[in-house]
Motif scaffolding. Sequence first.
Motif, PDB file in Angstrom:
ATOM      1  N   MET A  91      79.585  45.618  55.618  1.00 30.57           N
ATOM      2  CA  MET A  91      80.727  45.269  54.776  1.00 30.57           C
ATOM      3  C   MET A  91      81.333  46.426  53.993  1.00 30.57           C
ATOM      4  N   VAL A  92      80.770  47.620  54.082  1.00 32.02           N
ATOM      5  CA  VAL A  92      81.299  48.733  53.297  1.00 32.02           C
ATOM      6  C   VAL A  92      81.772  49.851  54.211  1.00 32.02           C
ATOM      7  N   VAL A  93      82.626  50.688  53.663  1.00 36.27           N
ATOM      8  CA  VAL A  93      83.157  51.847  54.382  1.00 36.27           C
ATOM      9  C   VAL A  93      83.094  53.055  53.455  1.00 36.27           C
ATOM     10  N   PRO A  94      82.436  54.129  53.862  1.00 40.60           N
ATOM     11  CA  PRO A  94      82.321  55.309  53.008  1.00 40.60           C
ATOM     12  C   PRO A  94      83.680  55.819  52.541  1.00 40.60           C
ATOM     13  N   GLY A  95      83.751  56.156  51.274  1.00 45.02           N
ATOM     14  CA  GLY A  95      84.979  56.685  50.712  1.00 45.02           C
ATOM     15  C   GLY A  95      85.976  55.620  50.293  1.00 45.02           C
ATOM     16  N   LYS A  96      85.692  54.356  50.619  1.00 48.14           N
ATOM     17  CA  LYS A  96      86.591  53.267  50.267  1.00 48.14           C
ATOM     18  C   LYS A  96      85.886  52.235  49.392  1.00 48.14           C
ATOM     19  N   VAL A  97      84.894  51.581  49.957  1.00 42.39           N
ATOM     20  CA  VAL A  97      84.085  50.585  49.250  1.00 42.39           C
ATOM     21  C   VAL A  97      82.633  50.893  49.561  1.00 42.39           C
ATOM     22  N   GLU A  98      81.851  51.176  48.529  1.00 39.91           N
ATOM     23  CA  GLU A  98      80.468  51.594  48.752  1.00 39.91           C
ATOM     24  C   GLU A  98      79.452  50.730  48.019  1.00 39.91           C
ATOM     25  N   GLY A  99      79.888  49.610  47.471  1.00 37.63           N
ATOM     26  CA  GLY A  99      78.962  48.728  46.767  1.00 37.63           C
ATOM     27  C   GLY A  99      79.616  47.389  46.511  1.00 37.63           C
ATOM     28  N   GLY A 100      78.951  46.564  45.705  1.00 39.17           N
ATOM     29  CA  GLY A 100      79.460  45.227  45.459  1.00 39.17           C
ATOM     30  C   GLY A 100      79.254  44.783  44.032  1.00 39.17           C
ATOM     31  N   VAL A 101      79.421  43.481  43.823  1.00 35.18           N
ATOM     32  CA  VAL A 101      79.199  42.869  42.513  1.00 35.18           C
ATOM     33  C   VAL A 101      78.268  41.678  42.711  1.00 35.18           C
ATOM     34  N   ILE A 102      77.639  41.247  41.633  1.00 38.43           N
ATOM     35  CA  ILE A 102      76.745  40.092  41.664  1.00 38.43           C
ATOM     36  C   ILE A 102      77.254  39.049  40.679  1.00 38.43           C
TER      37      ILE A 102
END
Length: 353
Positions: free
Chosen positions: A199-210
């Motif tokens: 679900m992630v792409v380096p340099g764009k989205v590298e983590g999430g929320v809980i």
Amino acid sequence: RSSVGEEVGMANGFAATRELPALQVTVAGGPSRHSMPEELRTFEPPAEAVVASFRNGQRERMVHCNVELTPEEQAKLEATRLLARAQGHAFMPSVGMAATRYLGRNKWEPKKALRDMIASQEWRTAYFGDGPVSDSEATLAADLAAGIVYIAGRDRWLRPSLVLRPARIPEAWHRDRQAAGERLVRLLVFGIEYMLQHMVVPGKVEGGVIILDMSGLSASQVPFGTLKSIVGILANHYANRIFRFYIAHLPSALSATLQLGLRLLTERQREKLQVLSRVEDLRQEFALHQLEQDLGGTRPRLETFYPFPLQPGPFDAGYAAPQAASPRSAPEEPDSDECLSQASGASRWRQES
């Protein structure tokens, strides 16, 4: 020596060992539809998503890969590489590529960052040494189906949202809290690894929320010990992967207990924690169809939780219009292995230094 196994090359300037597979998805059809939405291909994170600012004035880098590091960050990273080389340490690519994350959580002190990298190498070796976390495990499959931990959407910056609902923990779990804790941690690890690999792409989205839903819980049912373990695993072994930790539906009877629990957190962890006075506040971060109705959205409360019931975009905060009839996802290309291949992560998860 912290490494396990033969060195196989370099990753992010660190000697590399073979990556232990951490996740196995065997469900029919493979990863959930909409794991890689169309919008993620062209998304460019705003400055505040790359480097977060907190109420206490501190800042934290949230996007580490395929971006140019500051001269100070580059110098600290190189110092950490030199320390590791001098001490003969080698790391799995998933650990070596996260070096600046460990630096960030340790106020950019190379010795402390290297200490934490060694600890994560040892944890991953122990936890995944007998094989990856797999949805084919009978116990884990049953727990995924119960909806205790699941991924249901993305926020306005396309960060996946991991939902935790401890009220759904079966009564039998409370009779053996140690076993219950291990099962809850395994659910979390599966969810985090799924997020990182699909679900992630380096340099764009590298983590999430809980989003932690506390509704329906009494003080005796709150798994404080397990929640502490979860926070520890996230902080120590998935450093800098969670941008925000929302607590929803906190019973008033537990408010004082929460204040005691906050003392166990670091200042940075407290800054990332947000107790929602009302769930509608999540609309400032999510499109409404990315949230279930009891979490402030318009989506009916879910009854099926795995494969993860992901929604297509749009992802704009507060978006409330009907969804488009045609799906907005790209499950075929790039595939999940192209988005994150830990075994060859140095090419995709590079750091500009």
